[in-house]
Design a protein around this motif. Structure first.
Motif, PDB file in Angstrom:
ATOM      1  N   PRO A 289      -7.706  -5.687  -7.196  1.00 48.59           N
ATOM      2  CA  PRO A 289      -7.048  -4.609  -7.315  1.00 48.59           C
ATOM      3  C   PRO A 289      -7.969  -3.588  -8.493  1.00 48.59           C
ATOM      4  N   ALA A 290      -7.553  -2.852  -8.977  1.00 49.34           N
ATOM      5  CA  ALA A 290      -8.977  -2.198  -9.720  1.00 49.34           C
ATOM      6  C   ALA A 290      -8.545  -2.898 -11.883  1.00 49.34           C
ATOM      7  N   ASP A 291      -7.335  -2.868 -11.551  1.00 49.52           N
ATOM      8  CA  ASP A 291      -6.643  -3.442 -12.844  1.00 49.52           C
ATOM      9  C   ASP A 291      -7.201  -5.259 -13.209  1.00 49.52           C
ATOM     10  N   LEU A 292      -7.724  -5.139 -12.347  1.00 51.15           N
ATOM     11  CA  LEU A 292      -7.960  -6.766 -12.443  1.00 51.15           C
ATOM     12  C   LEU A 292      -7.993  -7.739 -14.012  1.00 51.15           C
ATOM     13  N   PRO A 293      -8.895  -7.225 -14.674  1.00 50.72           N
ATOM     14  CA  PRO A 293      -8.966  -8.471 -15.911  1.00 50.72           C
ATOM     15  C   PRO A 293      -7.434  -7.819 -16.598  1.00 50.72           C
ATOM     16  N   THR A 294      -6.988  -7.067 -16.692  1.00 48.57           N
ATOM     17  CA  THR A 294      -5.511  -6.408 -17.398  1.00 48.57           C
ATOM     18  C   THR A 294      -5.155  -8.032 -16.271  1.00 48.57           C
ATOM     19  N   VAL A 295      -4.765  -7.645 -15.203  1.00 48.45           N
ATOM     20  CA  VAL A 295      -3.927  -8.805 -14.034  1.00 48.45           C
ATOM     21  C   VAL A 295      -4.328 -10.283 -14.592  1.00 48.45           C
ATOM     22  N   ASN A 296      -5.311 -11.378 -14.452  1.00 51.65           N
ATOM     23  CA  ASN A 296      -5.937 -12.469 -14.713  1.00 51.65           C
ATOM     24  C   ASN A 296      -5.476 -12.864 -16.135  1.00 51.65           C
ATOM     25  N   ALA A 297      -5.035 -11.730 -16.875  1.00 51.07           N
ATOM     26  CA  ALA A 297      -5.115 -12.163 -18.507  1.00 51.07           C
ATOM     27  C   ALA A 297      -3.861 -12.686 -18.611  1.00 51.07           C
ATOM     28  N   LEU A 298      -2.812 -12.807 -17.454  1.00 57.91           N
ATOM     29  CA  LEU A 298      -0.757 -12.705 -17.570  1.00 57.91           C
ATOM     30  C   LEU A 298      -1.248 -13.754 -16.927  1.00 57.91           C
ATOM     31  N   PRO A 299       0.585 -14.581 -17.584  1.00 54.82           N
ATOM     32  CA  PRO A 299       0.742 -15.638 -17.112  1.00 54.82           C
ATOM     33  C   PRO A 299       0.865 -16.208 -16.152  1.00 54.82           C
ATOM     34  N   LEU A 300       0.423 -17.228 -15.256  1.00 57.53           N
ATOM     35  CA  LEU A 300       0.771 -17.755 -13.669  1.00 57.53           C
ATOM     36  C   LEU A 300       2.150 -16.701 -13.067  1.00 57.53           C
ATOM     37  N   PRO A 301       3.222 -17.550 -13.013  1.00 57.86           N
ATOM     38  CA  PRO A 301       4.191 -16.322 -12.495  1.00 57.86           C
ATOM     39  C   PRO A 301       3.900 -14.421 -12.304  1.00 57.86           C
ATOM     40  N   ALA A 302       3.598 -14.280 -13.412  1.00 60.18           N
ATOM     41  CA  ALA A 302       3.481 -13.223 -13.332  1.00 60.18           C
ATOM     42  C   ALA A 302       2.463 -11.455 -12.872  1.00 60.18           C
ATOM     43  N   LYS A 303       1.862 -13.179 -12.537  1.00 59.42           N
ATOM     44  CA  LYS A 303       0.252 -13.674 -12.331  1.00 59.42           C
ATOM     45  C   LYS A 303       0.274 -12.853 -11.067  1.00 59.42           C
ATOM     46  N   LEU A 304       1.033 -13.878 -10.051  1.00 58.49           N
ATOM     47  CA  LEU A 304       2.140 -13.977  -9.488  1.00 58.49           C
ATOM     48  C   LEU A 304       2.892 -12.404  -8.553  1.00 58.49           C
ATOM     49  N   GLN A 305       3.348 -12.202  -9.365  1.00 55.61           N
ATOM     50  CA  GLN A 305       4.608 -10.783  -9.025  1.00 55.61           C
ATOM     51  C   GLN A 305       3.523  -9.386  -8.454  1.00 55.61           C
ATOM     52  N   VAL A 306       2.729  -9.165  -9.726  1.00 57.54           N
ATOM     53  CA  VAL A 306       1.606  -8.813  -9.594  1.00 57.54           C
ATOM     54  C   VAL A 306       0.737  -8.490  -7.907  1.00 57.54           C
ATOM     55  N   PHE A 307       0.626 -10.017  -8.307  1.00 59.26           N
ATOM     56  CA  PHE A 307      -0.440  -9.592  -7.047  1.00 59.26           C
ATOM     57  C   PHE A 307       0.194  -9.792  -5.716  1.00 59.26           C
ATOM     58  N   GLY A 308       1.378 -10.511  -5.602  1.00 59.45           N
ATOM     59  CA  GLY A 308       2.144 -10.049  -4.520  1.00 59.45           C
ATOM     60  C   GLY A 308       2.360  -8.684  -4.347  1.00 59.45           C
ATOM     61  N   ARG A 309       2.701  -8.147  -5.280  1.00 63.53           N
ATOM     62  CA  ARG A 309       3.727  -6.731  -4.986  1.00 63.53           C
ATOM     63  C   ARG A 309       1.863  -5.958  -4.619  1.00 63.53           C
ATOM     64  N   HIS A 310       0.461  -6.056  -4.814  1.00 64.06           N
ATOM     65  CA  HIS A 310      -0.330  -5.521  -4.802  1.00 64.06           C
ATOM     66  C   HIS A 310      -0.978  -5.401  -2.744  1.00 64.06           C
ATOM     67  N   LEU A 311      -0.388  -6.951  -2.924  1.00 66.59           N
ATOM     68  CA  LEU A 311      -0.976  -6.923  -1.284  1.00 66.59           C
ATOM     69  C   LEU A 311       0.007  -5.943  -0.252  1.00 66.59           C
ATOM     70  N   GLU A 312       1.273  -5.596  -0.561  1.00 68.33           N
ATOM     71  CA  GLU A 312       2.654  -5.450  -0.119  1.00 68.33           C
ATOM     72  C   GLU A 312       2.600  -3.600   0.073  1.00 68.33           C
ATOM     73  N   THR A 313       1.662  -3.625  -1.367  1.00 66.37           N
ATOM     74  CA  THR A 313       1.957  -2.553  -1.492  1.00 66.37           C
ATOM     75  C   THR A 313       0.250  -1.697  -0.567  1.00 66.37           C
ATOM     76  N   THR A 314      -0.721  -2.470  -0.517  1.00 65.01           N
ATOM     77  CA  THR A 314      -1.850  -2.697   0.629  1.00 65.01           C
ATOM     78  C   THR A 314      -1.576  -2.388   1.848  1.00 65.01           C
ATOM     79  N   LEU A 315      -0.767  -3.439   1.990  1.00 64.96           N
ATOM     80  CA  LEU A 315      -0.526  -3.777   3.543  1.00 64.96           C
ATOM     81  C   LEU A 315       0.179  -2.632   4.523  1.00 64.96           C
ATOM     82  N   VAL A 316       1.549  -2.287   3.509  1.00 65.23           N
ATOM     83  CA  VAL A 316       2.458  -2.383   4.390  1.00 65.23           C
ATOM     84  C   VAL A 316       2.706  -0.176   4.318  1.00 65.23           C
ATOM     85  N   PRO A 317       2.552   0.560   5.141  1.00 65.56           N
ATOM     86  CA  PRO A 317       2.513   1.971   5.256  1.00 65.56           C
ATOM     87  C   PRO A 317       3.652   2.293   4.375  1.00 65.56           C
TER      88      PRO A 317
END
Length: 506
Positions: A289-317
């Protein structure tokens, strides 16, 4: 393209069943010039293909009671068996990997091997799973093949669409996990070793998890030079691909041609059907994602949620797939990311892990040898790469998309898109009307093509089931393909277009 079929039946009529299954496979793949095979008392192995190959590695090799069938060519085989001529190496390679199955991952993808020793059958898949092996489980045995249709025909099982597989395909464009387009057919993962022993009446499956292949504490791991192995296997150089036939003007007919070639999987409805695939390259950082440094600094559970939502938004029309299809993709994304975490990946490299096990392994077809997918190459990339924020590129004016509604057979297409499994009917209605009106986006057209891909798959299923005995065919058969009528100069319209016009007039 070769067609491999291996089986393990547990009934006394195995030889007769195998002969019937082989006859159905030969009838369907009528272009196979050569056939090798052996049927034991309960287990067997068959291979169809061309005896005129440009590589020195033989597709079929026999040494005494040991039969070896190869799909693709094992670049780097010398690292496993030493300096042996390719024509003599299959037996030595089979002996080596049967003794030490882990050695098979040293071979560059794609490569699949099957070994039959009397009634003991062993199958190996490359580290990335690009060699494509599928399995069908029966009440009294198993069938494996690199082609799903061949597995079904050999097994005598009617072909039907897989709701799970097509839910994935509707939402993200490929068949995720071990799903395939066909009900009852599952993809065998990479780095898998299957042993079916007829004498011991036992079957075992072992697999090396991707994370254990790709993660290491060793930073400097030099990659092997495979140039000599490639020259040895192809002394005259790679064979130039045949010129593909131009696409058929009618999209339904061309989609059916693609289904026959790729058996429901990768496609491009505006491109010729290829004669062979290209080398697979790995684009690390593809999903960052474009805001990678911010997301990488999050705790692991929050990071998983953000990365998961990012992939869903990217992949699913945003429009088109049904809610059930969206949910299926979301669950699979979460599962793959959690697999990455269990393997020790806790930063943005989990997105690269997803790219490798999903986009690369399941979203591509097997092509030329791909050294980038050797475990040591991936380990080096994972060890040395530092996740980097993706730069935002300036927006460019996109060219006018090719519209499905501009196809000569648009009237038939409209009727096929009224209700498509995995897609929201109202959303498809709106997208089709926009395509007819010349107001659709590139993303909308991609969704329409994906829906048409699913709709035409039923025509392909009818063709496949025609090769089964009447008693084995489904009671309610999918619609059969009918000749496409010549295009006429009718005004573009219809029920969906009128509905679109009324909606926008309000």
């Amino acid at each position: 393209m070769e067609t491999l079929v291996a089986y393990a039946f547990h009934r006394p009529d195995s030889a007769a069943r195998a002969a019937e299954g082989a006859a159905r496979v030969e009838a369907y793949y009528a272009d196979s010039a050569a056939h090798w095979g052996h049927d034991g008392s309960t287990h067997g192995l068959h291979l169809w293909g061309s005896s005129d190959r440009n590589t020195l590695w033989p597709s079929w090799h026999e040494t005494g009671n040991v039969r070896v069938a190869s799909l693709h060519t094992p670049v780097g085989y010398e690292r496993v068996v030493g300096d042996i001529a390719p024509a003599d190496a299959p037996g030595a390679l089979a002996e080596a990997v049967r003794r030490t199955p882990e050695a098979f991952i040293e071979l560059a993808p794609p490569f699949t091997m099957a070994v039959l020793d009397d009634d003991r059958l062993e199958l190996f898949t490359d580290s990335a799973g690009l060699g494509q092996l599928y399995q069908v489980r029966l009440p009294d045995g198993w069938v494996w093949s690199n082609r799903p249709v061949a597995a079904l025909l050999f097994a005598g099982v009617a072909a039907a669409a897989s709701p799970r597989g097509w839910a994935f395909a509707a939402a993200c464009g490929w068949f995720m996990g071990d799903s395939t387009p066909y009900e009852g057919v599952l993809a065998v993962p990479g780095a898998t070793h299957i042993v079916a022993d007829g004498k011991l009446h036992r079957q075992t499956t072992s697999r090396i998890e991707p994370s254990s292949l790709w993660l290491t504490d060793t930073v400097d791991e030099p990659a092997d030079d495979l140039t000599d192995s490639i020259h040895r296997l192809w002394p005259l150089g790679p064979q130039a691909p045949e010129t593909p036939a131009p696409p058929l003007p009618n999209l339904i007919d061309h989609a059916l041609t693609w289904h026959r070639h790729s058996e429901g999987q990768a496609h491009d409805l505006y491109a010729p059907v290829p004669t062979e695939g290209a080398e697979v390259t790995v684009a690390y950082g593809h999903y960052y994602p474009a805001d990678l440094p911010t997301v990488n600094a999050l705790p692991l559970p929050a990071k998983l949620q953000v990365f998961g939502r990012h992939l869903e938004t990217t992949l699913v029309p945003a429009t088109g797939p049904s809610e059930a299809a969206r949910a299926a993709v979301g669950i699979q994304i979460e599962q793959v990311l959690r697999d990455a975490v269990r393997g020790g990946i806790e930063d943005a490299k989990m997105l690269d892990y997803f790219y490798l096990v999903e986009q690369i392994r399941r979203g591509r077809t097997a092509g030329a040898v791909s050294p980038q997918l050797l475990p040591q190459s991936i380990r080096a990339a994972f060890a040395n790469a530092v996740p980097v924020e993706q730069q935002t590129r300036p927006l460019k004016r996109l060219p006018r998309p090719r519209r499905v509604a501009d196809a000569p057979d648009r009237d038939r297409i409209e009727s096929m898109l009224l209700a498509v499994e995995g897609f929201d009917e109202r959303a498809l209605s709106t997208l089709w009307a926009a395509s007819v009106a010349g107001a659709s986006s590139s993303a909308a057209e991609a969704t329409l093509r994906q829906a048409l891909w699913r709709a035409t798959f039923d025509l392909h299923l009818a063709e496949v089931n025609d090769h089964l005995p009447e008693v084995l065919r489904p009671l309610t058969a999918p619609p059969r393909a009918v000749p496409t009528p010549p295009p006429t100069a009718k005004p573009r319209g219809g029920r969906l277009v009128r509905a679109f016009g009324r909606r926008h007039a309000q």
